[in-house]
Design an enzyme around this catalytic site. Structure first.
Site, PDB file in Angstrom:
ATOM      1  N   LYS A 269       0.822  -1.219   0.000  1.00 39.06           N
ATOM      2  CA  LYS A 269       0.000   0.000   0.000  1.00 39.06           C
ATOM      3  C   LYS A 269       0.855   1.268   0.000  1.00 39.06           C
ATOM      4  CE  LYS A 269      -4.378  -1.992   1.283  1.00 39.06           C
ATOM      5  NZ  LYS A 269      -5.408  -2.272   2.271  1.00 39.06           N
ATOM      6  N   ARG A 304      -3.184 -10.463   4.619  1.00 30.18           N
ATOM      7  CA  ARG A 304      -3.663 -10.424   3.221  1.00 30.18           C
ATOM      8  C   ARG A 304      -2.533  -9.817   2.376  1.00 30.18           C
ATOM      9  NH1 ARG A 304      -5.990  -6.907  -0.362  1.00 30.18           N
ATOM     10  NH2 ARG A 304      -7.581  -7.781  -1.738  1.00 30.18           N
TER      11      ARG A 304
HETATM   12  N1  HH2 Z   1      -7.415  -3.996   0.870  1.00 30.62           N
HETATM   13  C1  HH2 Z   1      -7.762  -4.023  -0.441  1.00 30.62           C
HETATM   14  C2  HH2 Z   1      -8.794  -4.846  -0.897  1.00 30.62           C
HETATM   15  N2  HH2 Z   1      -9.450  -5.666  -0.035  1.00 30.62           N
HETATM   16  N3  HH2 Z   1      -9.761  -6.511   2.151  1.00 30.62           N
HETATM   17  C3  HH2 Z   1      -9.441  -6.499   3.444  1.00 30.62           C
HETATM   18  N4  HH2 Z   1     -10.082  -7.296   4.313  1.00 30.62           N
HETATM   19  N5  HH2 Z   1      -8.441  -5.698   3.941  1.00 30.62           N
HETATM   20  C4  HH2 Z   1      -7.740  -4.850   3.131  1.00 30.62           C
HETATM   21  O1  HH2 Z   1      -6.855  -4.123   3.632  1.00 30.62           O
HETATM   22  C5  HH2 Z   1      -8.077  -4.814   1.743  1.00 30.62           C
HETATM   23  C6  HH2 Z   1      -9.112  -5.674   1.272  1.00 30.62           C
HETATM   24  C7  HH2 Z   1      -7.038  -3.152  -1.403  1.00 30.62           C
HETATM   25  O2  HH2 Z   1      -5.934  -3.802  -1.922  1.00 30.62           O
HETATM   26  P1  HH2 Z   1      -5.882  -4.573  -3.331  1.00 30.62           P
HETATM   27  O3  HH2 Z   1      -6.875  -5.680  -3.404  1.00 30.62           O
HETATM   28  O4  HH2 Z   1      -4.497  -4.994  -3.562  1.00 30.62           O
HETATM   29  O5  HH2 Z   1      -6.199  -3.453  -4.401  1.00 30.62           O
HETATM   30  P2  HH2 Z   1      -7.524  -3.033  -5.157  1.00 30.62           P
HETATM   31  O6  HH2 Z   1      -8.558  -2.686  -4.159  1.00 30.62           O
HETATM   32  O7  HH2 Z   1      -7.069  -1.852  -5.985  1.00 30.62           O
HETATM   33  O8  HH2 Z   1      -7.982  -4.186  -5.996  1.00 30.62           O
END
Ligand code: HH2
Length: 322
Positions: A269, A304
């Site tokens: 992040k 995660r």
């Molecule tokens: N962060 C993201 C998405 N889902 N779920 C949980 N439980 N906790 C988190 O911190 C979280 C999440 C965002 O990250 P990412 O999936 O890599 O990116 P994007 O939302 O752009 O797909």
């Protein structure tokens, strides 16, 4: 005035923290006016019960050791890996590779929730995620705010729900969690992804997030969700500045007193890039590992992450050397 209890986690003797790999002998007793350190046995008995009781399995996966949730984004626009897995075949292959590297859970998402991301229609999100889930033989979590998507994912074989809105986006989500009995991650978020990074403010970010999660748990329980099935998440980067993220990370063990398992999603992040001065999200692996281990040292049960192999190695060495 409301009192909050943050266990000071350590290796060695003491009370078991959430039935896991750490113990505690002291707590930080916090109010909105200040804090002091107290002996663990000076805390109210219901707090000690919440802090010490082993957490329930997640769909058969025990949480007595840190577990890795591998991220599989079937989106064109995710902040770090968007556009890489836009066919069912590439997404399945990536998910299988993460499982082979040691992911205990695969988190399949079809809508980016990065700051400023666009809304995705239900049909599109289902079309992105369900065929991938159908092609996997693993413990799958569906990363969605929408009950209709979650229901389709459960039908396709997902066993866990991951709602970044913490049940606040779709009122049916809590009912689905109750009806299905699937474990659900309730994440804290301030506002919608579209606007959440526009000057987020808190009175006391750690206590405000705690109170919000507590209210979301109460709401879930009122809908019939068993507390044992709820996993809480501070929502790193969701309506938080760099300072907010760091305060939450430093105080993370406070969330154990909610009596639920904790999930931490900090992988790659922006704040990691800011502090380490690394622009490219996929170059933030080392910083991500440092944050993951800091979480595990506070008893976080589920990490995660994008980088499963690296996280597995870091965890193995952390566990062997502490
Ligand atoms: N962060 C993201 C998405 N889902 N779920 C949980 N439980 N906790 C988190 O911190 C979280 C999440 C965002 O990250 P990412 O999936 O890599 O990116 P994007 O939302 O752009 O797909």
């Amino acid at each position: 005035m409301k009192r909050y209890y943050r266990p000071i986690a350590l290796h060695g003797s003491g009370l078991p923290l959430a039935g896991g790999w750490l113990n505690f002998r002291e707590l930080e007793e916090i109010t909105r006016d200040g804090s002091r350190i107290i002996a663990a046995d000076a805390a109210p008995s219901h707090v000690l019960e919440a802090l010490t009781s082993p957490r329930a399995d997640v769909a058969g996966l025990s949480l007595d050791a840190p577990r890795i949730m591998g991220i599989v984004n079937t989106t064109p626009d995710s902040f770090s890996d968007g556009g890489r897995l836009t066919t069912t075949e590439t997404a399945i292959a990536h998910a299988q590779a993460l499982a082979a590297q040691g992911a205990h859970i695969l988190d399949i998402g079809g809508e980016s929730t990065r700051p400023g991301a666009d809304f995705v229609e239900i049909e599109e999100e289902v079309a992105r995620t369900v065929p991938v889930i159908e092609g996997l033989n693993a413990l799958v979590s569906i990363d969605t705010r929408k009950a209709a998507v979650a229901e389709a994912a459960l039908g396709a074989g997902a066993a866990m729900l991951n709602d970044v809105s913490g049940l606040l986006f779709d009122p049916v989500m809590a009912l689905l969690a109750a009806r299905s009995g699937a474990p659900i991650c309730v994440m804290h978020s301030k506002g919608d992804p579209k606007t959440m990074q526009q000057d987020p403010r808190y009175e006391n970010v750690l206590l405000d997030v705690y109170d919000a999660l507590e209210a979301q748990i109460t709401m879930a329980e009122a809908a019939g969700v068993a507390r044992s099935q709820i996993i809480v998440d501070p929502g790193i980067g969701f309506g938080k500045t760099l300072e907010h993220n760091l305060t939450l990370l430093k105080g993370l063990s406070l969330l154990h007193s909610l009596g639920c398992a904790i999930l931490l999603g900090a992988s790659r992040k922006r704040f990691i890039g800011t502090i380490s001065e690394v622009d490219e999200a996929d170059q933030r692996v080392a910083g991500s590992l440092a944050v993951a281990l800091a979480g595990v040292a506070q008893g976080v049960q589920i990490l995660r992450v994008h980088d499963v192999e690296e996280t597995r190695q870091a965890l193995a060495l952390w566990q062997a050397s502490t």
